[in-house]
Design a protein around this motif. Structure first.
Motif, PDB file in Angstrom:
ATOM      1  N   VAL A  46       0.862  -1.185   0.000  1.00 52.02           N
ATOM      2  CA  VAL A  46       0.000   0.000   0.000  1.00 52.02           C
ATOM      3  C   VAL A  46       0.897   1.234   0.000  1.00 52.02           C
ATOM      4  O   VAL A  46       2.034   1.197   0.486  1.00 52.02           O
ATOM      5  N   ALA A  47       0.378   2.325  -0.549  1.00 53.03           N
ATOM      6  CA  ALA A  47       1.160   3.553  -0.708  1.00 53.03           C
ATOM      7  C   ALA A  47       1.661   4.103   0.630  1.00 53.03           C
ATOM      8  O   ALA A  47       2.735   4.710   0.689  1.00 53.03           O
ATOM      9  N   GLU A  48       0.918   3.872   1.712  1.00 53.06           N
ATOM     10  CA  GLU A  48       1.291   4.415   3.015  1.00 53.06           C
ATOM     11  C   GLU A  48       2.484   3.716   3.655  1.00 53.06           C
ATOM     12  O   GLU A  48       3.043   4.209   4.629  1.00 53.06           O
ATOM     13  N   LEU A  49       2.858   2.539   3.148  1.00 58.71           N
ATOM     14  CA  LEU A  49       3.968   1.794   3.743  1.00 58.71           C
ATOM     15  C   LEU A  49       5.287   2.324   3.190  1.00 58.71           C
ATOM     16  O   LEU A  49       5.544   2.222   1.982  1.00 58.71           O
ATOM     17  N   PRO A  50       6.141   2.879   4.040  1.00 58.86           N
ATOM     18  CA  PRO A  50       7.410   3.414   3.535  1.00 58.86           C
ATOM     19  C   PRO A  50       8.346   2.291   3.077  1.00 58.86           C
ATOM     20  O   PRO A  50       8.365   1.214   3.686  1.00 58.86           O
ATOM     21  N   PRO A  51       9.106   2.537   2.028  1.00 62.95           N
ATOM     22  CA  PRO A  51      10.046   1.513   1.519  1.00 62.95           C
ATOM     23  C   PRO A  51      11.030   1.015   2.574  1.00 62.95           C
ATOM     24  O   PRO A  51      11.504  -0.118   2.492  1.00 62.95           O
ATOM     25  N   GLN A  52      11.320   1.817   3.574  1.00 60.74           N
ATOM     26  CA  GLN A  52      12.239   1.390   4.630  1.00 60.74           C
ATOM     27  C   GLN A  52      11.703   0.162   5.376  1.00 60.74           C
ATOM     28  O   GLN A  52      12.472  -0.599   5.946  1.00 60.74           O
ATOM     29  N   ALA A  53      10.398  -0.031   5.367  1.00 61.16           N
ATOM     30  CA  ALA A  53       9.788  -1.154   6.087  1.00 61.16           C
ATOM     31  C   ALA A  53      10.172  -2.504   5.496  1.00 61.16           C
ATOM     32  O   ALA A  53      10.228  -3.504   6.206  1.00 61.16           O
ATOM     33  N   TYR A  54      10.440  -2.547   4.208  1.00 57.83           N
ATOM     34  CA  TYR A  54      10.797  -3.815   3.555  1.00 57.83           C
ATOM     35  C   TYR A  54      12.196  -3.776   2.941  1.00 57.83           C
ATOM     36  O   TYR A  54      12.585  -4.678   2.201  1.00 57.83           O
ATOM     37  N   ALA A  55      12.970  -2.772   3.294  1.00 52.95           N
ATOM     38  CA  ALA A  55      14.284  -2.547   2.676  1.00 52.95           C
ATOM     39  C   ALA A  55      15.252  -3.713   2.856  1.00 52.95           C
ATOM     40  O   ALA A  55      16.048  -3.988   1.975  1.00 52.95           O
ATOM     41  N   ASP A  56      15.212  -4.414   3.947  1.00 54.54           N
ATOM     42  CA  ASP A  56      16.220  -5.440   4.224  1.00 54.54           C
ATOM     43  C   ASP A  56      15.752  -6.859   3.942  1.00 54.54           C
ATOM     44  O   ASP A  56      16.378  -7.819   4.392  1.00 54.54           O
ATOM     45  N   LEU A  57      14.676  -7.008   3.187  1.00 57.74           N
ATOM     46  CA  LEU A  57      14.208  -8.355   2.829  1.00 57.74           C
ATOM     47  C   LEU A  57      15.082  -9.021   1.773  1.00 57.74           C
ATOM     48  O   LEU A  57      15.138 -10.249   1.708  1.00 57.74           O
ATOM     49  N   ALA A  58      15.755  -8.239   0.946  1.00 54.31           N
ATOM     50  CA  ALA A  58      16.629  -8.827  -0.083  1.00 54.31           C
ATOM     51  C   ALA A  58      17.641  -9.744   0.595  1.00 54.31           C
ATOM     52  O   ALA A  58      18.218  -9.404   1.624  1.00 54.31           O
TER      53      ALA A  58
END
Length: 171
Positions: A46-58
């Motif tokens: 969703v647009a409200e979720l900042p990219p930092q929230a999933y940044a370290d999944l790689a």
């Protein structure tokens, strides 16, 4: 009185599975599906979720999806599992028709993109609201040799229903 607990989706799954009959019963069991293959899907945040929230999944090979069975309509205390046998207590099954219609799938993480994840080996339907994601951590999440209750009994019995997955092709 119990307080109400509210969850909001953090993402929606864009899956090739439009109907329950199309999807595998478990993310890694594709026997009986139309293609018979593990498919790719896209999880769009969703647009409200900042990219930092999933940044370290790689770098994680698998992730857990915690999602809502958004098409579930009610539940029963006992259900008939697709692998056969008698009715079972719903909490001893993976039925989508549960007191709280929540699902859990360990899926392969193919890529992390801007605003999305590319996944392989999904079982939720297209449009499924994803409530949370957690990394799959092998030392904590894999219990090789763990007992599986009544499922072990079905697997031990010589029967055409014994192999994992659906009993027969569903198409």
């Amino acid at each position: 009185m119990h307080p109400e607990f509210v969850c909001r989706p953090i993402a929606y799954l864009r899956s090739p599975y439009a109907q329950r009959i199309d999807a595998p019963h478990q993310s890694t069991v594709v026997a009986g599906t139309e293609s018979g293959a593990v498919v790719e899907a896209r999880l769009e945040f969703v647009a409200e979720l900042p990219p930092q929230a999933y940044a370290d999944l790689a770098g994680f090979e698998r992730i857990w999806l915690i999602f809502a069975f958004h098409r579930s309509q009610g539940w029963n205390a006992q259900v008939k599992p697709p692998r056969g046998g008698p009715k079972r207590g719903v909490l001893a099954t993976r039925s989508p028709h549960r007191p709280n219609p929540l699902g859990l799938s360990a899926v392969e993480l193919v890529a992390v993109e801007d605003g999305a994840l590319v996944l392989r080996g999904v079982d939720p339907l297209d449009g499924t609201p994803v409530l949370d994601i957690k990394p799959y951590v092998p030392y904590a999440d894999a219990f090789v040799g763990a007992r599986a209750g009544w499922i072990d009994q079905i697997d031990a019995a010589p029967s055409p229903h014994s192999p994992p997955g659906p009993k027969r092709p569903r198409r």
